[in-house]
Design a protein around this motif. Structure first.
Motif, mmCIF file in Angstrom:
data_model
loop_
_atom_site.group_PDB
_atom_site.id
_atom_site.type_symbol
_atom_site.label_atom_id
_atom_site.label_comp_id
_atom_site.label_asym_id
_atom_site.label_seq_id
_atom_site.Cartn_x
_atom_site.Cartn_y
_atom_site.Cartn_z
ATOM 1 N N LYS A 79 1.015 -1.250 0.021
ATOM 2 C CA LYS A 79 0.127 -0.019 -0.126
ATOM 3 C C LYS A 79 1.007 1.246 -0.036
ATOM 4 O O LYS A 79 0.501 2.366 -0.714
ATOM 5 N N ARG A 83 1.034 4.130 -2.738
ATOM 6 C CA ARG A 83 0.907 5.568 -2.637
ATOM 7 C C ARG A 83 1.762 6.470 -3.018
ATOM 8 O O ARG A 83 1.645 7.227 -3.899
ATOM 9 N N ALA A 110 3.689 4.800 14.147
ATOM 10 C CA ALA A 110 2.751 6.008 14.205
ATOM 11 C C ALA A 110 3.457 7.353 13.862
ATOM 12 O O ALA A 110 2.586 8.190 13.663
ATOM 13 N N THR A 113 6.855 9.262 9.028
ATOM 14 C CA THR A 113 6.239 9.845 7.671
ATOM 15 C C THR A 113 7.139 9.863 6.427
ATOM 16 O O THR A 113 8.310 9.975 6.781
ATOM 17 N N ILE A 143 3.440 10.948 3.691
ATOM 18 C CA ILE A 143 2.569 9.915 3.737
ATOM 19 C C ILE A 143 2.761 9.480 5.306
ATOM 20 O O ILE A 143 3.879 9.077 5.419
ATOM 21 N N ALA A 144 1.775 9.603 5.981
ATOM 22 C CA ALA A 144 1.914 9.041 7.200
ATOM 23 C C ALA A 144 1.807 7.652 7.522
ATOM 24 O O ALA A 144 0.622 7.096 7.141
ATOM 25 N N GLY A 146 1.713 5.505 9.804
ATOM 26 C CA GLY A 146 0.736 4.841 10.865
ATOM 27 C C GLY A 146 -0.685 5.021 10.383
ATOM 28 O O GLY A 146 -1.639 3.998 10.538
ATOM 29 N N LYS A 147 -1.088 5.954 9.720
ATOM 30 C CA LYS A 147 -2.372 6.050 8.854
ATOM 31 C C LYS A 147 -2.651 5.002 7.974
ATOM 32 O O LYS A 147 -3.489 4.427 7.937
ATOM 33 N N VAL A 148 -1.525 4.798 7.111
ATOM 34 C CA VAL A 148 -1.777 3.609 6.276
ATOM 35 C C VAL A 148 -2.038 2.444 6.753
ATOM 36 O O VAL A 148 -2.690 1.416 6.378
ATOM 37 N N HIS A 150 -3.208 1.859 9.728
ATOM 38 C CA HIS A 150 -4.547 1.456 10.177
ATOM 39 C C HIS A 150 -5.621 1.144 9.123
ATOM 40 O O HIS A 150 -6.579 0.473 9.469
ATOM 41 N N GLU A 151 -5.326 1.835 7.909
ATOM 42 C CA GLU A 151 -6.339 1.602 6.841
ATOM 43 C C GLU A 151 -5.978 0.120 6.127
ATOM 44 O O GLU A 151 -6.849 -0.423 6.110
ATOM 45 N N GLU A 153 -5.462 -2.463 8.105
ATOM 46 C CA GLU A 153 -5.760 -3.060 9.113
ATOM 47 C C GLU A 153 -7.396 -3.117 9.162
ATOM 48 O O GLU A 153 -8.041 -4.132 9.125
#
Length: 179
Positions: A79, A83, A110, A113, A143-144, A146-148, A150-151, A153
């Motif tokens: 992923k 991105r 988390a 970046t 691109i963070a 940590g955010k990716v 969680h996406e 997951e």
């Protein structure tokens, strides 16, 4: 191969080692599921595996008809690569970035970046590094990780809530043959 490293690849080969859900290292996702969760085509997944950009850590293909199995970490990397490609970074630069990430042994996802100026990718593990990069005029986007994470997951949890036939192409084909 040892008990601590069932893949035989060495634990240092994993791109990320901390900050991830505590998943069974033997649990894998077939290529179709991994591609869908990462938002890429199966053709891209196959190419990236054959060119060793992102190889499955659970099980690699061993010949015609064998199935690759991708772990959660693999899907996260897929992923992230997607991105970066979407932002116009070349596959060659992405390959370099993935190698640098592996070498860095990231511990805090988390707070990580990935920044880019459109040509190179930079790993920032603190807000100060992000600010410094942007103030020098180098950072164009970030691109963070940590955010990716969680996406990915959440996507996999959604997939698991569906019936296997909705998720897995091979299961659909088998069901058609037995019906």
């Amino acid at each position: 191969m040892n008990a601590d490293d069932p893949t035989g690849r060495g634990m240092t080969d994993l791109l990320f080692t901390d900050g991830l859900p505590d998943l069974d290292p033997e649990t894998g996702y077939r290529g179709a599921v991994a591609a869908r969760a990462a938002g890429i085509t199966y053709r891209q997944l196959d190419y990236w595996a054959r060119t060793e950009l992102v190889e499955p850590t659970i099980r690699t293909a061993t010949g015609s008809g064998s199935q690759r199995l991708y772990g959660f970490r693999d899907i996260l990397v897929l992923k992230l690569v997607k991105r970066l490609l979407d932002t116009g970074i070349s596959l060659q630069q992405i390959r370099t970035a993935v190698e640098q990430l592996r070498a860095a042994g990231i511990r805090d996802l988390a707070g990580t970046t990935l920044m880019s100026d459109g040509a190179s990718v930079y790993l920032c593990t603190s807000n100060d590094e992000v600010i410094d990069l942007v103030s020098r005029g180098q950072g164009v986007f970030g691109i963070a990780v940590g955010k990716v994470l969680h996406e990915v997951e959440a996507t996999l949890v959604d997939f698991e809530a569906q019936t296997p036939d909705q998720v897995d192409e091979l299961a659909q084909r088998r069901a058609k043959r037995t019906a």
